[in-house]
Design an enzyme around this catalytic site. Structure first.
Site, short mmCIF file in Angstrom:
data_model
loop_
_atom_site.label_atom_id
_atom_site.label_comp_id
_atom_site.label_asym_id
_atom_site.label_seq_id
_atom_site.Cartn_x
_atom_site.Cartn_y
_atom_site.Cartn_z
CG HIS A 1 10.56 -25.31 11.22
ND1 HIS A 1 10.62 -25.35 12.58
CD2 HIS A 1 11.69 -25.90 10.76
CE1 HIS A 1 11.75 -25.95 12.96
NE2 HIS A 1 12.42 -26.28 11.87
CG HIS B 1 9.09 -28.96 9.60
ND1 HIS B 1 8.70 -28.49 10.83
CD2 HIS B 1 10.38 -29.35 9.74
CE1 HIS B 1 9.72 -28.56 11.67
NE2 HIS B 1 10.75 -29.08 11.04
CG ASP C 1 -0.36 0.14 2.53
OD1 ASP C 1 0.89 0.21 2.61
OD2 ASP C 1 -1.10 0.20 3.53
CB THR D 1 1.84 -2.95 11.06
OG1 THR D 1 0.63 -3.39 10.43
CG2 THR D 1 1.63 -1.63 11.78
CB CYS E 1 0.73 -2.79 4.63
SG CYS E 1 0.49 -3.92 6.02
C1 RB5 Z 1 -2.12 2.40 6.54
O1 RB5 Z 1 -2.22 3.57 7.26
C2 RB5 Z 1 -1.92 1.22 7.47
O2 RB5 Z 1 -3.08 0.97 8.19
C3 RB5 Z 1 -1.52 -0.03 6.69
O3 RB5 Z 1 -0.36 0.23 5.97
C4 RB5 Z 1 -1.20 -1.28 7.48
O4 RB5 Z 1 -0.28 -1.03 8.50
C5 RB5 Z 1 -2.36 -2.08 7.92
O5 RB5 Z 1 -2.22 -3.13 8.54
#
Ligand code: RB5
Length: 162
Positions: free
Chosen positions: A103, A138, A13, A72, A70
């Site tokens: 694994h 595994h 994203d 996180t 993304c």
């Molecule tokens: C975008 O602001 C953020 O929510 C997205 O990149 C991600 O971290 C979602 O899990």
């Protein structure tokens, strides 16, 4: 240079657009074909749209390996692991990336562009692409859940109305 030259499908994203561009450059330098499904700028988008694209290609076998990014890595992991035969692993460290291959036979690497730096993300991608699956016990463990979603859906047909 990387051992595995398997083509990779990549998506992010806006929050990890910068990291996607860095990884694409690294993969290209390493002689790996990369299919980029977007996002193509830092304009705000919904991570699910790109997670669905990459995961559906891996789920159907059109690509063996994918990378999703993304902010996180959490949202992309949630989306990708809805797809049968997708084993998406959120790895923001090298040990997890190696073990996710050895694994869990992970086929999508997920990282958080707001969590780790670009140089670490490159190193994580490198070991993830180089490390083979151990197989053996595994393999049996992976088989227990790999198509669980499809089985549960078939079993619940007609029994649950949503
Ligand atoms: C975008 O602001 C953020 O929510 C997205 O990149 C991600 O971290 C979602 O899990």
């Amino acid at each position: 240079m990387l051992e595995s030259k398997t083509p990779v499908i990549i998506g992010s994203d806006h929050a990890a657009y910068h990291l996607k561009e860095k990884l694409k450059a690294y993969l290209a330098e390493s002689g790996i074909d990369v299919e980029d499904v977007g996002a193509y700028s830092e304009d705000s988008v919904d991570y699910a749209d790109f997670g669905i694209k990459v995961a559906s290609f891996v789920s159907t076998g059109k690509f063996e390996r994918g990378i999703l990014l993304c902010g996180t890595g959490i949202g992309m992991s949630m989306v990708a692991n809805k797809f049968p035969h997708v084993r998406a692993a959120l790895c923001d460290d090298i040990f997890s990336a190696i073990m996710s291959r050895r694994h869990n036979n992970s086929n999508i690497l997920v990282m958080g562009g707001r969590v780790i730096g670009d140089a670490l993300a490159v190193e994580i991608s490198k070991v993830w692409l180089e490390t083979p699956f151990d197989g053996g016990r595994h393999q049996l463990r992976v088989e227990k859940f790999d198509s669980l979603g499809e089985k549960l859906k078939a079993e619940s047909k007609g029994k649950i109305s949503i």
